[in-house]
Motif scaffolding. Sequence first.
Motif, PDB file in Angstrom:
ATOM      1  N   SER A  25       0.831  -1.194   0.000  1.00  0.00           N
ATOM      2  CA  SER A  25       0.000   0.000   0.000  1.00  0.00           C
ATOM      3  C   SER A  25       0.868   1.247   0.000  1.00  0.00           C
ATOM      4  CB  SER A  25      -0.926   0.003   1.225  1.00  0.00           C
ATOM      5  OG  SER A  25      -0.181   0.006   2.414  1.00  0.00           O
ATOM      6  N   ARG A  26       0.227   2.344  -0.447  1.00  0.00           N
ATOM      7  CA  ARG A  26       0.842   3.674  -0.387  1.00  0.00           C
ATOM      8  C   ARG A  26       2.005   3.858  -1.339  1.00  0.00           C
ATOM      9  NH1 ARG A  26       0.186   3.954   6.165  1.00  0.00           N
ATOM     10  NH2 ARG A  26      -2.080   4.108   6.139  1.00  0.00           N
ATOM     11  N   PHE A  27       1.997   3.101  -2.425  1.00  0.00           N
ATOM     12  CA  PHE A  27       2.852   3.409  -3.564  1.00  0.00           C
ATOM     13  C   PHE A  27       2.182   2.798  -4.789  1.00  0.00           C
ATOM     14  CE2 PHE A  27       5.052  -0.634  -4.545  1.00  0.00           C
ATOM     15  CZ  PHE A  27       4.816  -1.367  -3.391  1.00  0.00           C
ATOM     16  N   SER A  28       2.622   3.198  -5.956  1.00  0.00           N
ATOM     17  CA  SER A  28       1.960   2.784  -7.195  1.00  0.00           C
ATOM     18  C   SER A  28       2.437   1.396  -7.609  1.00  0.00           C
ATOM     19  CB  SER A  28       2.228   3.798  -8.300  1.00  0.00           C
ATOM     20  OG  SER A  28       3.617   4.001  -8.457  1.00  0.00           O
ATOM     21  N   PHE A  29       1.868   0.405  -6.940  1.00  0.00           N
ATOM     22  CA  PHE A  29       2.270  -0.995  -7.107  1.00  0.00           C
ATOM     23  C   PHE A  29       2.370  -1.401  -8.576  1.00  0.00           C
ATOM     24  CE2 PHE A  29       2.503  -5.406  -5.897  1.00  0.00           C
ATOM     25  CZ  PHE A  29       1.803  -6.104  -6.878  1.00  0.00           C
ATOM     26  N   ARG A  30       1.402  -0.977  -9.386  1.00  0.00           N
ATOM     27  CA  ARG A  30       1.345  -1.440 -10.781  1.00  0.00           C
ATOM     28  C   ARG A  30       2.498  -0.908 -11.622  1.00  0.00           C
ATOM     29  NH1 ARG A  30      -3.353  -1.372 -12.709  1.00  0.00           N
ATOM     30  NH2 ARG A  30      -4.455  -1.088 -10.748  1.00  0.00           N
ATOM     31  N   ASN A  31       3.272   0.026 -11.090  1.00  0.00           N
ATOM     32  CA  ASN A  31       4.407   0.594 -11.812  1.00  0.00           C
ATOM     33  C   ASN A  31       5.752   0.059 -11.343  1.00  0.00           C
ATOM     34  OD1 ASN A  31       2.845   2.314 -13.487  1.00  0.00           O
ATOM     35  ND2 ASN A  31       2.651   3.775 -11.801  1.00  0.00           N
TER      36      ASN A  31
END
Length: 116
Positions: A25-31
């Motif tokens: 959580s709290r970061f753009s996992f998909r990137n």
Amino acid sequence: QVQLVESGGGLVQPGGSLRLSCATSRFSFRNYVMCWYRQAPGKERELVASISISGDSTDYADSVKGRFTISRDNAKNTVYLQMNSLNLEDTAVYYCNAKRGLADLWGQGTQVTVSS
């Protein structure tokens, strides 16, 4: 605050299976490219498996090829490691890792113990 939380570790007999999860959580996992590392007692941390942003490309350490499978669910911000045919040498703390450029994010680790 960025979070990577591993779960699913435990004690298993040789030949058994475990599925590790890493909820983020709290970061753009998909990137982020996602990885699993492990560190056994007295040994250096080693890369076990990695998966591309899209999930279309995976890579494995020779020692786990054919036994472990990494996957990701970008909708759930979660990466998985299915571990089959576990042996004593797989005993280690397993860490979830996210990489993007200079960013290098780590979870706290989950213990996997293979023992009869």
